[in-house]
Design a protein around this motif. Sequence first.
Motif, PDB file in Angstrom:
ATOM      1  N   GLU A  88       3.675   3.586 -53.184  1.00 17.87           N
ATOM      2  CA  GLU A  88       4.836   3.373 -54.039  1.00 17.87           C
ATOM      3  C   GLU A  88       5.381   4.720 -54.547  1.00 17.87           C
ATOM      4  O   GLU A  88       6.636   4.731 -54.533  1.00 17.87           O
ATOM      5  CB  GLU A  88       4.197   2.486 -55.333  1.00 17.87           C
ATOM      6  CG  GLU A  88       5.412   2.014 -56.296  1.00 17.87           C
ATOM      7  CD  GLU A  88       5.031   1.037 -57.375  1.00 17.87           C
ATOM      8  OE1 GLU A  88       3.827   0.729 -57.254  1.00 17.87           O
ATOM      9  OE2 GLU A  88       5.837   0.898 -58.178  1.00 17.87           O
ATOM     10  N   GLU A 107       3.482  -6.518 -49.890  1.00 21.34           N
ATOM     11  CA  GLU A 107       3.877  -5.762 -51.248  1.00 21.34           C
ATOM     12  C   GLU A 107       4.543  -4.570 -51.037  1.00 21.34           C
ATOM     13  O   GLU A 107       5.506  -4.463 -51.941  1.00 21.34           O
ATOM     14  CB  GLU A 107       2.492  -5.417 -51.673  1.00 21.34           C
ATOM     15  CG  GLU A 107       1.413  -6.589 -51.856  1.00 21.34           C
ATOM     16  CD  GLU A 107       0.905  -7.349 -50.767  1.00 21.34           C
ATOM     17  OE1 GLU A 107       0.800  -6.600 -49.729  1.00 21.34           O
ATOM     18  OE2 GLU A 107       0.793  -8.533 -50.791  1.00 21.34           O
ATOM     19  N   ARG A 110       8.231  -5.646 -50.771  1.00 20.56           N
ATOM     20  CA  ARG A 110       8.858  -6.080 -51.977  1.00 20.56           C
ATOM     21  C   ARG A 110       9.356  -4.986 -52.816  1.00 20.56           C
ATOM     22  O   ARG A 110      10.231  -4.966 -53.522  1.00 20.56           O
ATOM     23  CB  ARG A 110       7.719  -6.988 -52.748  1.00 20.56           C
ATOM     24  CG  ARG A 110       7.850  -8.231 -52.356  1.00 20.56           C
ATOM     25  CD  ARG A 110       7.066  -9.300 -53.029  1.00 20.56           C
ATOM     26  NE  ARG A 110       6.887 -10.580 -52.791  1.00 20.56           N
ATOM     27  CZ  ARG A 110       5.854 -11.040 -52.427  1.00 20.56           C
ATOM     28  NH1 ARG A 110       4.628 -10.449 -52.381  1.00 20.56           N
ATOM     29  NH2 ARG A 110       5.659 -12.209 -51.675  1.00 20.56           N
ATOM     30  N   LEU A 111       8.342  -3.908 -52.837  1.00 21.30           N
ATOM     31  CA  LEU A 111       8.699  -2.721 -53.670  1.00 21.30           C
ATOM     32  C   LEU A 111       9.931  -2.028 -53.086  1.00 21.30           C
ATOM     33  O   LEU A 111      10.932  -1.596 -53.926  1.00 21.30           O
ATOM     34  CB  LEU A 111       7.448  -1.596 -53.388  1.00 21.30           C
ATOM     35  CG  LEU A 111       6.157  -2.149 -54.309  1.00 21.30           C
ATOM     36  CD1 LEU A 111       4.961  -0.971 -54.113  1.00 21.30           C
ATOM     37  CD2 LEU A 111       6.520  -1.925 -55.801  1.00 21.30           C
ATOM     38  N   ASN A 113      12.243  -3.230 -51.622  1.00 22.25           N
ATOM     39  CA  ASN A 113      13.714  -4.215 -51.741  1.00 22.25           C
ATOM     40  C   ASN A 113      13.951  -4.249 -53.178  1.00 22.25           C
ATOM     41  O   ASN A 113      15.022  -4.016 -53.661  1.00 22.25           O
ATOM     42  CB  ASN A 113      13.044  -5.373 -51.423  1.00 22.25           C
ATOM     43  CG  ASN A 113      14.126  -6.637 -51.559  1.00 22.25           C
ATOM     44  OD1 ASN A 113      15.127  -6.183 -50.948  1.00 22.25           O
ATOM     45  ND2 ASN A 113      14.087  -7.733 -52.306  1.00 22.25           N
ATOM     46  N   GLU A 114      12.804  -4.128 -54.047  1.00 23.32           N
ATOM     47  CA  GLU A 114      13.166  -4.061 -55.790  1.00 23.32           C
ATOM     48  C   GLU A 114      13.964  -2.552 -56.093  1.00 23.32           C
ATOM     49  O   GLU A 114      14.687  -2.524 -56.942  1.00 23.32           O
ATOM     50  CB  GLU A 114      11.919  -4.118 -56.469  1.00 23.32           C
ATOM     51  CG  GLU A 114      11.311  -5.665 -56.663  1.00 23.32           C
ATOM     52  CD  GLU A 114      10.044  -5.814 -57.130  1.00 23.32           C
ATOM     53  OE1 GLU A 114       9.511  -4.560 -57.537  1.00 23.32           O
ATOM     54  OE2 GLU A 114       9.425  -6.675 -56.610  1.00 23.32           O
ATOM     55  N   LYS A 115      13.379  -1.541 -55.325  1.00 23.20           N
ATOM     56  CA  LYS A 115      14.102  -0.321 -55.538  1.00 23.20           C
ATOM     57  C   LYS A 115      15.348  -0.059 -55.386  1.00 23.20           C
ATOM     58  O   LYS A 115      15.634   1.129 -55.223  1.00 23.20           O
ATOM     59  CB  LYS A 115      12.710   0.855 -55.437  1.00 23.20           C
ATOM     60  CG  LYS A 115      11.657   0.524 -56.467  1.00 23.20           C
ATOM     61  CD  LYS A 115      10.464   1.722 -56.323  1.00 23.20           C
ATOM     62  CE  LYS A 115       9.458   1.386 -57.060  1.00 23.20           C
ATOM     63  NZ  LYS A 115       8.897   2.567 -57.820  1.00 23.20           N
ATOM     64  N   GLY A 117      16.260  -0.840 -51.635  1.00 18.63           N
ATOM     65  CA  GLY A 117      16.353  -1.177 -50.431  1.00 18.63           C
ATOM     66  C   GLY A 117      16.644   0.019 -49.352  1.00 18.63           C
ATOM     67  O   GLY A 117      17.083   0.994 -49.789  1.00 18.63           O
ATOM     68  N   MET A 148      14.619 -10.764 -47.804  1.00 18.30           N
ATOM     69  CA  MET A 148      14.795  -9.703 -48.801  1.00 18.30           C
ATOM     70  C   MET A 148      16.191  -9.129 -48.605  1.00 18.30           C
ATOM     71  O   MET A 148      16.364  -8.361 -47.419  1.00 18.30           O
ATOM     72  CB  MET A 148      13.576  -8.774 -48.636  1.00 18.30           C
ATOM     73  CG  MET A 148      12.295  -9.375 -49.180  1.00 18.30           C
ATOM     74  SD  MET A 148      10.998  -8.009 -48.990  1.00 18.30           S
ATOM     75  CE  MET A 148       9.616  -9.248 -49.283  1.00 18.30           C
ATOM     76  N   ASN A 150      17.861  -6.496 -49.829  1.00 18.51           N
ATOM     77  CA  ASN A 150      18.052  -4.841 -49.715  1.00 18.51           C
ATOM     78  C   ASN A 150      17.429  -4.351 -48.704  1.00 18.51           C
ATOM     79  O   ASN A 150      17.455  -3.272 -48.260  1.00 18.51           O
ATOM     80  CB  ASN A 150      17.583  -4.365 -50.920  1.00 18.51           C
ATOM     81  CG  ASN A 150      18.465  -4.843 -52.200  1.00 18.51           C
ATOM     82  OD1 ASN A 150      19.749  -5.310 -52.136  1.00 18.51           O
ATOM     83  ND2 ASN A 150      17.713  -4.920 -53.485  1.00 18.51           N
TER      84      ASN A 150
END
Length: 614
Positions: A88, A107, A110-111, A113-115, A117, A148, A150
């Motif tokens: 991460e 996981e 997802r990280l 994508n959240e941050k 992409g 997802m 991004n």
Amino acid sequence: MKFERSWIDINLSYFEDNLTELKKHFAPKNNFMQIVKADAYGHGAFQIAQKAIENGAISLGVANAQEGALLRFQGIKIPILILSPSFENEIDTIFKNNLTPSVSTLEFARLLNEKGGCKIHLNIDTGMGRSGFQYRDAKKNITKIKKMKNLEIEGIFSHFSSAENDSKFTEIQIEKFQKILEFCTPKFVHIANSSGVVNSAISQTNLVRLGLLSFGIYADISQKNKLRLKQIMTFKSHISQIKTAEIGDTIGYNQTFVASQKMKFAILPVGYADGYDFMLSNSGKVLYKNTICDILGKISMDMIAFDISHFRDAKVGDEVTLLGDENKQIRADNLVKTFGGSSYELLSQIGRRAKRYFFENGKVIDSSPILRRDFSPNIFSENKLENIIETAIEQRLQSGEIANLVSKNFLQQLFFEKDKNIHYKKKFKHKITLSENSKYTDFYETKTELHFSKKLQNNYFYVACAKDEHDLSKYFLRNDVEYRWILDENFENSFEVVSVKIDNLELLTETKNVDGCIEVKCSHENLQKFVGKEVDFSILTKTYYPKKSHQLAVFINEMTHGIEITLESNLQNVEVIPIFSGKQKFPNIKKYNNKIVVTKNEWILPTSGVIFVY
Ligand SMILES: *Cc1c(COP(=O)(O)O)cnc(C)c1O
């Protein structure tokens, strides 16, 4: 080339020959990714990457974000795929350096994508049993990742576990991969490592990943019938001592070698700390005066001994080859056979102390790294400093530590933190438009648009127009002056500030005549709140420029990061003479119909500039 205790020659011409040889085995439509992880298996990631790009590589493969960031810093522009799973805390580096992460878990997807992409390559484990989505869970996970917003699935890949010698297992991996491809076929599909290129074929792929074989090392003897590869790395040293042993004398730690007759042996200043494998104790070979000689006793950390009983004329300083292509016994793939080792390991370990010299067509074209032992403070004059900056950036940076020092802190510490008065411009754009004017036919009406971002120092600054060269140089020294021009002596009132903005806030301008020079103070009551912040400057001026001068110069007198200089006019045959200091002396110049653009993404050091000659 100075006298080295040990050194490495990398033959880039051989590297090209190996690529040509491997390309003959590519399936139709396949491009290649050059694998440069672990400093290109010890060969020098930057130089290998450059050569591979020249030979058609469309992307590079690295082990982690740090390796990718280093290549970016060195100026590599093509896509870089991170082959191993990332953590991460590496996502920032991935985004900042435009690296492509491989995704092996939901996981991590997802990280990303959240941050924010990015483009990704999905890694599918079809039997390697290492990173990647487990084959049986792959579809389920891909379905989720496809949603997802991004993330752009740009590629999908898998990795062979024994392409070099197990076609059955490879076939099973291919079948599994094909099942996944029925479900997901992004732009890039890849599975073959270099052995996979030679030993198997899969029609759906369009990319192969070349590692070991491109460096001239066979992964399996069967490949010798299909390919002619040349080991590109040669590892050499010099004899540091010569001695004799009587019957019964022992050599090295733990007396593993006992002389059974009178003999002569030599010491080399190389050991396992230099990457020469401990497992080559009593089994390794070196090449001396074109003859293969035996390693005697255990490999020490910093020394090894070898037999020179048959040489009368051996002397200290003589050259010895520990690894190379001149004799097949000292090829990496053959040496490791003596102890059941791995060529991958041997190569990537070699040369922690050795400097690399890069050869092309028999000539040294580059060398690396600058080890810290190469720096000595008493030669560190001002003059040398620029050379060192240039060389340091040019050369491959051996460790993350040095890389970090140079990339992150070097410029800042030198120019910024140590001297708070020096501030640099970013996103510097200078656009000049020349046009005819019916009133003043001997002049071009000259519109200048200046854009850049910079930290605002005060709640005002000046735009100045000097009456002569002497005054102009004074304005260059004043750091409250953001733009300067020189008046044409034949033409009064030829300078006009059209508009000045800070982050779209239109400033008030106050024009004063100071000793025949024009100083325009730009300020605004709301400007105070921007002080100390990075803001966008936009300065528009209008002037008249004499046609007869036949040249127009734009000079950069401060450090800037990135630059774009544009000249627009109806002039035919404008010639551009760039004068740039720093590493890249020849920026990219594009010519359009009535426009010339000089671009540069790097640090620009004073005094740089462009002269347009018409
Ligand atoms: C190292 C690596 C390669 C290169 O393999 P070679 O056998 O050296 O050609 C290719 N793909 C991945 C994922 C790797 O990690």
